[in-house]
Write a protein that holds these residues in place. Structure first.
Motif, PDB file in Angstrom:
ATOM      1  N   SER A 169       0.852  -1.185   0.000  1.00 47.03           N
ATOM      2  CA  SER A 169       0.000   0.000   0.000  1.00 47.03           C
ATOM      3  C   SER A 169       0.885   1.231   0.000  1.00 47.03           C
ATOM      4  CB  SER A 169      -0.943   0.007   1.204  1.00 47.03           C
ATOM      5  OG  SER A 169      -0.213   0.030   2.406  1.00 47.03           O
ATOM      6  N   ALA A 170       0.354   2.322  -0.490  1.00 44.81           N
ATOM      7  CA  ALA A 170       1.060   3.604  -0.489  1.00 44.81           C
ATOM      8  C   ALA A 170       0.402   4.491   0.565  1.00 44.81           C
ATOM      9  CB  ALA A 170       0.975   4.259  -1.862  1.00 44.81           C
ATOM     10  N   GLN A 213       0.133   7.645   0.936  1.00 44.42           N
ATOM     11  CA  GLN A 213      -0.681   8.755   0.446  1.00 44.42           C
ATOM     12  C   GLN A 213      -2.044   8.298  -0.074  1.00 44.42           C
ATOM     13  OE1 GLN A 213       2.250   7.857  -0.972  1.00 44.42           O
ATOM     14  NE2 GLN A 213       2.012   7.709  -3.183  1.00 44.42           N
ATOM     15  N   ASP A 214      -2.190   7.021  -0.385  1.00 43.85           N
ATOM     16  CA  ASP A 214      -3.467   6.491  -0.875  1.00 43.85           C
ATOM     17  C   ASP A 214      -4.298   5.825   0.220  1.00 43.85           C
ATOM     18  OD1 ASP A 214      -2.723   7.302  -3.431  1.00 43.85           O
ATOM     19  OD2 ASP A 214      -1.826   5.352  -3.909  1.00 43.85           O
ATOM     20  N   ALA A 215      -3.710   5.627   1.395  1.00 44.64           N
ATOM     21  CA  ALA A 215      -4.414   4.944   2.489  1.00 44.64           C
ATOM     22  C   ALA A 215      -5.484   5.851   3.074  1.00 44.64           C
ATOM     23  CB  ALA A 215      -3.418   4.538   3.575  1.00 44.64           C
ATOM     24  N   PRO A 216      -6.649   5.288   3.414  1.00 47.05           N
ATOM     25  CA  PRO A 216      -7.712   6.109   4.002  1.00 47.05           C
ATOM     26  C   PRO A 216      -7.260   6.740   5.325  1.00 47.05           C
ATOM     27  CG  PRO A 216      -8.311   3.763   4.014  1.00 47.05           C
ATOM     28  CD  PRO A 216      -6.995   3.889   3.317  1.00 47.05           C
ATOM     29  N   ARG A 232      -3.551   6.099   9.292  1.00 49.86           N
ATOM     30  CA  ARG A 232      -3.760   5.588   7.928  1.00 49.86           C
ATOM     31  C   ARG A 232      -3.542   4.072   7.953  1.00 49.86           C
ATOM     32  NH1 ARG A 232      -3.148   9.463   3.615  1.00 49.86           N
ATOM     33  NH2 ARG A 232      -2.703  11.542   4.429  1.00 49.86           N
TER      34      ARG A 232
END
Length: 110
Positions: free
Chosen positions: A13-14, A16-19, A30
């Motif tokens: 996972s990245a 910056q993209d994690a909720p 996150r």
């Protein structure tokens, strides 16, 4: 010679993209990974001059923390970037920071 890789179950996972979930004002979590057995990995972002509301008790299992950036304080001492902290099950602290920090937090037992 060929090397055969086994990537079954491999996940990534990245940050910056994690909720993002705000836990307290200026403190965000996150979710990076959730395991089948309750294990989980998070990035915790703390803005400058923020403090956990109440005491953070490590239950049901331990907490593993790596300070990615900034300076983290557990209510007793400062941990600069590059520090690793193992908090056993049943231990507690009051997470806080004056500089702001980003932590990688892993719960091996949920």
């Amino acid at each position: 010679m060929t090397t055969e890789l086994n990537m079954i179950g491999y996940q990534w996972s990245a940050m910056q993209d994690a909720p993002v979930r705000e836990l307290f004002p200026g403190i965000r979590s996150r979710s990076l990974w959730l395991g089948d057995n309750g294990a989980k990995a998070y990035a915790l972002e703390m803005d400058p001059n923020t403090c956990w509301q109440g005491i953070d008790v490590h239950e049901p299992g331990p907490e593993e923390v790596f300070v990615v950036s900034g300076v983290f304080n557990d209510g007793v001492r400062d941990y600069p970037a590059g520090s690793f902290i193992h908090a056993p099950a049943g231990s507690s602290h009051i997470p806080q920071t004056t500089t702001g920090c980003t932590l990688f937090v892993f719960y091996p037992e949920g």
